[in-house]
Motif scaffolding. Structure first.
Motif: not given
Ligand SMILES: [Zn+2]
Length: 327
Positions: A51-59, A61-70, A322-327
């Motif tokens: 997890v980095a900022g508003r992104r999460i790296r998923i195998p 898929l690569g980096w996926v933007p998130m709606r909010e930070e952790l 913490a639940k974050a929504t993908f943008a």
């Protein structure tokens, strides 16, 4: 199995083990197979994602933007990626310090009567209205359900209508969840002892009235939230058992009415002549019951309550998700 993260099958097996443990302990039903397209989700251990900022790296898929930070700092343990209709969520488990406590206000004891007309009535006389948006959405729900029923089986239009309806159901669930969170946070922040009725005391009969059945679903969730928030803030939840006649009892003189149909909103006590609002009277009774039962539980002088309640703090949970929504 080669196409997906090694966690997908691995965690599924671990979770199946847990499901069987729950089954053999009598806590759950026999595990059933999951279906594709229903409750789709997989869990990743912390070595499998970043997890980095508003992104999460998923195998894969690569980096996926998130709606909010952790929002929590600490050791990241795992992440569960799940789908709710057409949205994807990453629920990240973080091993963190105890969450900061809001200063408790110690306003004493309160009784809470949950209802359909109002979300809750407090023994203080406050009424918490149900979310306004809900009423409008329930109207739409009726319309969309009818629209779906008219579509031909297996048609594209039926699939579209189904998706629309599912999204609305999710939205309604979110609205209700949000208002319950606000209510339970407010209660545990303000009061030390919270008197409520047992979930089943409501005579949870099968009811086809839509608004009613959705309200019923809320009771269980209300209880769940109240229990864990009370533990966090050091409040006590006093539950009156299902035989406590919260709405039939006069909160002034203690006389018990024989009957009290749900349609009766106002009634006058035949003995002391007090006119009661049904919900407020029930809330006051629950507050009084909470006082007597907690006094008894603490070894003080109980006021001879006929129905001592179980006063038990909920099991302690330390996980903060913490639940974050993908943008
Ligand atoms: Zn009376």
């Amino acid at each position: 199995m080669l196409e997906v993260s090694k966690n997908a099958p691995q965690m599924a097996i671990i979770q199946l083990g847990q499901a069987f443990r729950n089954f053999f302990a009598g806590r759950a039903k026999y595990p059933t197979f999951r279906r594709k397209g229903v409750d789709d989700r997989f869990t990743l251990t912390n070595d499998q994602f970043q997890v980095a900022g508003r992104r999460i790296r998923i195998p894969n898929l690569g980096w996926v933007p998130m709606r909010e930070e952790l929002r929590f700092s600490g050791k990241i343990v795992s992440a569960t990626v799940s789908r709710q209709v057409d949205r994807w969520f990453a629920s990240i488990t973080v091993d963190t310090e105890d969450p900061p406590r809001h200063a408790a206000e110690h306003q004493g004891t309160v009784g809470v009567d949950l209802g359909v007309l109002n979300l809750a009535t407090l023994s203080t006389g406050e009424r918490v209205p149900g979310p306004k948006a809900l009423r409008r959405e329930l109207g739409r729900l009726r319309r969309l359900s009818r629209s779906l029923a008219r579509k031909r089986m297996g048609s594209k239009n039926r699939a579209k209508a189904k998706n629309k309806l599912a999204r609305l159901h999710a939205r309604i669930a979110n609205i209700r969840q949000d208002s319950l969170h606000q209510l339970t946070s407010d209660l545990t922040r303000r009061f030390d002892v919270i008197g409520i009725e047992d979930l089943n005391a409501r005579g949870m009969v099968r009811n086809h009235r839509l608004a009613r059945s959705i309200a019923d679903m809320g009771f269980r969730e209300f209880r769940r939230q109240l229990d864990y928030k009370a533990v966090r803030r050091g409040a006590l939840v006093a539950v009156a058992d299902r035989f406590f006649p919260s709405s039939k009892l006069c909160s002034v003189c203690g006389v018990v009415q024989e009957e009290m149909p749900l349609s009766v909103r106002l009634w006058t006590c035949p003995r002391c002549n007090t006119t009661h609002d049904r919900d407020l009277n029930a809330a006051i009774n629950l507050a009084q019951h909470a006082v007597s039962s907690t006094a008894a539980a603490c070894g003080g002088e109980g006021s001879g309550s006929r129905h001592p309640a179980a006063v038990k703090p909920a099991p302690l949970k330390q996980e903060v998700g913490a639940k974050a929504t993908f943008a």
